[in-house]
Enzyme design. Sequence first.
Site, PDB file in Angstrom:
ATOM      1  N   ARG A   1       0.741  -1.164   0.048  1.00 16.55           N
ATOM      2  CA  ARG A   1       0.216  -0.173  -0.019  1.00 16.55           C
ATOM      3  C   ARG A   1       0.832   1.460  -0.216  1.00 16.55           C
ATOM      4  O   ARG A   1       1.834   1.158   0.208  1.00 16.55           O
ATOM      5  CB  ARG A   1      -1.339   0.405   1.495  1.00 16.55           C
ATOM      6  CG  ARG A   1      -2.179  -1.327   0.940  1.00 16.55           C
ATOM      7  CD  ARG A   1      -2.360  -0.832   2.564  1.00 16.55           C
ATOM      8  NE  ARG A   1      -4.023  -2.334   2.726  1.00 16.55           N
ATOM      9  CZ  ARG A   1      -3.080  -3.447   3.808  1.00 16.55           C
ATOM     10  NH1 ARG A   1      -2.347  -3.532   4.090  1.00 16.55           N
ATOM     11  NH2 ARG A   1      -4.048  -4.087   3.631  1.00 16.55           N
TER      12      ARG A   1
ATOM     13  N   LYS B   1      -2.038  -2.054   8.067  1.00 17.35           N
ATOM     14  CA  LYS B   1      -2.946  -1.556   9.049  1.00 17.35           C
ATOM     15  C   LYS B   1      -2.857  -2.402  10.844  1.00 17.35           C
ATOM     16  O   LYS B   1      -2.338  -3.029  10.744  1.00 17.35           O
ATOM     17  CB  LYS B   1      -4.616  -2.317   8.432  1.00 17.35           C
ATOM     18  CG  LYS B   1      -4.433  -1.239   6.991  1.00 17.35           C
ATOM     19  CD  LYS B   1      -5.612  -1.519   6.037  1.00 17.35           C
ATOM     20  CE  LYS B   1      -5.740  -0.816   5.082  1.00 17.35           C
ATOM     21  NZ  LYS B   1      -7.000  -1.264   4.687  1.00 17.35           N
TER      22      LYS B   1
ATOM     23  N   HIS C   1      -3.141   2.137  -5.368  1.00 16.94           N
ATOM     24  CA  HIS C   1      -3.811   1.073  -4.612  1.00 16.94           C
ATOM     25  C   HIS C   1      -3.914   0.236  -7.205  1.00 16.94           C
ATOM     26  O   HIS C   1      -4.349  -0.963  -6.397  1.00 16.94           O
ATOM     27  CB  HIS C   1      -4.780   0.830  -4.534  1.00 16.94           C
ATOM     28  CG  HIS C   1      -5.126   0.444  -3.430  1.00 16.94           C
ATOM     29  ND1 HIS C   1      -4.589   0.353  -2.471  1.00 16.94           N
ATOM     30  CD2 HIS C   1      -6.178  -0.717  -3.228  1.00 16.94           C
ATOM     31  CE1 HIS C   1      -5.068  -0.980  -1.146  1.00 16.94           C
ATOM     32  NE2 HIS C   1      -5.976  -1.161  -1.406  1.00 16.94           N
TER      33      HIS C   1
ATOM     34  N   ARG D   1      -0.642  -2.147  -6.474  1.00  7.98           N
ATOM     35  CA  ARG D   1      -1.617  -3.218  -5.438  1.00  7.98           C
ATOM     36  C   ARG D   1      -1.811  -4.867  -6.789  1.00  7.98           C
ATOM     37  O   ARG D   1      -2.310  -6.026  -5.915  1.00  7.98           O
ATOM     38  CB  ARG D   1      -2.122  -3.140  -4.329  1.00  7.98           C
ATOM     39  CG  ARG D   1      -2.417  -3.546  -3.450  1.00  7.98           C
ATOM     40  CD  ARG D   1      -2.811  -3.658  -2.214  1.00  7.98           C
ATOM     41  NE  ARG D   1      -3.358  -4.032  -1.249  1.00  7.98           N
ATOM     42  CZ  ARG D   1      -2.709  -4.949   0.183  1.00  7.98           C
ATOM     43  NH1 ARG D   1      -1.518  -4.979   0.036  1.00  7.98           N
ATOM     44  NH2 ARG D   1      -3.148  -5.409   0.455  1.00  7.98           N
TER      45      ARG D   1
ATOM     46  N   HIS E   1      -4.603  -9.109   4.102  1.00  6.79           N
ATOM     47  CA  HIS E   1      -5.468  -9.105   3.920  1.00  6.79           C
ATOM     48  C   HIS E   1      -5.911  -9.794   5.153  1.00  6.79           C
ATOM     49  O   HIS E   1      -5.191 -10.770   6.151  1.00  6.79           O
ATOM     50  CB  HIS E   1      -6.246  -9.722   2.956  1.00  6.79           C
ATOM     51  CG  HIS E   1      -6.340  -8.901   1.377  1.00  6.79           C
ATOM     52  ND1 HIS E   1      -6.689  -9.199   0.555  1.00  6.79           N
ATOM     53  CD2 HIS E   1      -5.866  -7.582   1.400  1.00  6.79           C
ATOM     54  CE1 HIS E   1      -6.189  -8.731  -0.361  1.00  6.79           C
ATOM     55  NE2 HIS E   1      -6.783  -7.534   0.475  1.00  6.79           N
TER      56      HIS E   1
ATOM     57  N   TYR F   1     -10.423 -11.325  -5.572  1.00  6.00           N
ATOM     58  CA  TYR F   1      -9.035 -11.449  -7.711  1.00  6.00           C
ATOM     59  C   TYR F   1      -9.112 -13.142  -7.660  1.00  6.00           C
ATOM     60  O   TYR F   1      -8.521 -13.043  -9.195  1.00  6.00           O
ATOM     61  CB  TYR F   1      -7.879 -11.813  -6.644  1.00  6.00           C
ATOM     62  CG  TYR F   1      -6.922 -10.129  -5.823  1.00  6.00           C
ATOM     63  CD1 TYR F   1      -7.360  -9.028  -6.165  1.00  6.00           C
ATOM     64  CD2 TYR F   1      -7.184  -9.479  -4.526  1.00  6.00           C
ATOM     65  CE1 TYR F   1      -6.588  -7.996  -6.203  1.00  6.00           C
ATOM     66  CE2 TYR F   1      -7.174  -8.890  -4.545  1.00  6.00           C
ATOM     67  CZ  TYR F   1      -6.602  -7.367  -4.829  1.00  6.00           C
ATOM     68  OH  TYR F   1      -6.445  -6.632  -4.653  1.00  6.00           O
TER      69      TYR F   1
END
Length: 357
Positions: free
Chosen positions: A204, A230, A304, A307, A330, A339
Amino acid sequence: MTVSADSKINNGGGGETGNPVDDHDGERDGSRVDNRVADQGGSGAGNVVALRPGVEAGSVAAAAEMALAAFGTHLDRCALAANTVTAYRRQALAYREWLLARAAEHADAFVDLVGAEAAVTAWRRHLLGAGASPATVNQTLAAVTLLYEHGPALRLAVKRARVPKPGAPEALSRAQENAVRRAADRRGPRDAALIALLLGAGARAEECQRLHVGDIPITARSGTARLHGKGDEVRTVPLPVPARERLTAWLQVRAELLSARPALAEAVGEGLWAGQRGRLSVDGVTDVVRATGKDAGLPGLRPHRLRHTYATRLREGGADHAQIQALLGHTSIETTARYFRASAIEVAELVDRALDY
């Protein structure tokens, strides 16, 4: 022509991004914001819990201020990403303003669970009626749920907006990806390394910006990137050859540059990316990507999308759900599952093959 180390840096500085949370990953799953597990020991709309002694039903403004103060304290201490905190504060303030304009309708918005859920449900209807996207509505509901949880200690269960399941996130085609790589190489060692890392590690923008030199150990045969994601989660991602080569070249230029400019060296510290006046910001990383995209004939390119391209290439190469989930960082396998849905390009190619007569 001799090019100085200084001239190899395109200025991408600037303040930290103020965009709402980049939750392009959409890492919240489920169909409800369901935090009803309260201290009251039960669930259901029948649990009526007073805000706190002395707060009258009509004191919506005072109760909202008390809740916002507690909410702000929680945000100051939690491990959420800076962009998420900014977005949550803005959304909580927007809810307060909406609520104060309807204080007569929702005088009990901070009195008990019934009043709180009625007010937030009405807020949800208002947002959807105003044309807000389901993703925006759900992020707002998450913020307001936290507001109630850390203010009046009420755990709400408000139905989320339904987000339609899209196809695979839009990735660059092979030709577009190659054009971006070529454009980055022409821009200089730093930008070439930055683009190669985004395409080769799926980072990211914030993760890319946070990198220190020590986070990318590279040898002649291997290399990894230690990404701080994150919620302060850290993951280590292997780097492919193109990324290793360009990062090695940039590290050499960076060393020469900082050796020649002590003041810049002090401002950059151990940061991997140097701008004209100091360490590259998140906005600076985005500016590099946008400028590279413009040079490649892809105006509006964002980190993004690189990504998404990384994840798509992994899937095309045979990676499974769990592998891509780990590499992208994730928290939900449902996010990774996007995806594995057919993209618009893949569907079009399938139709062409199947109906080639």
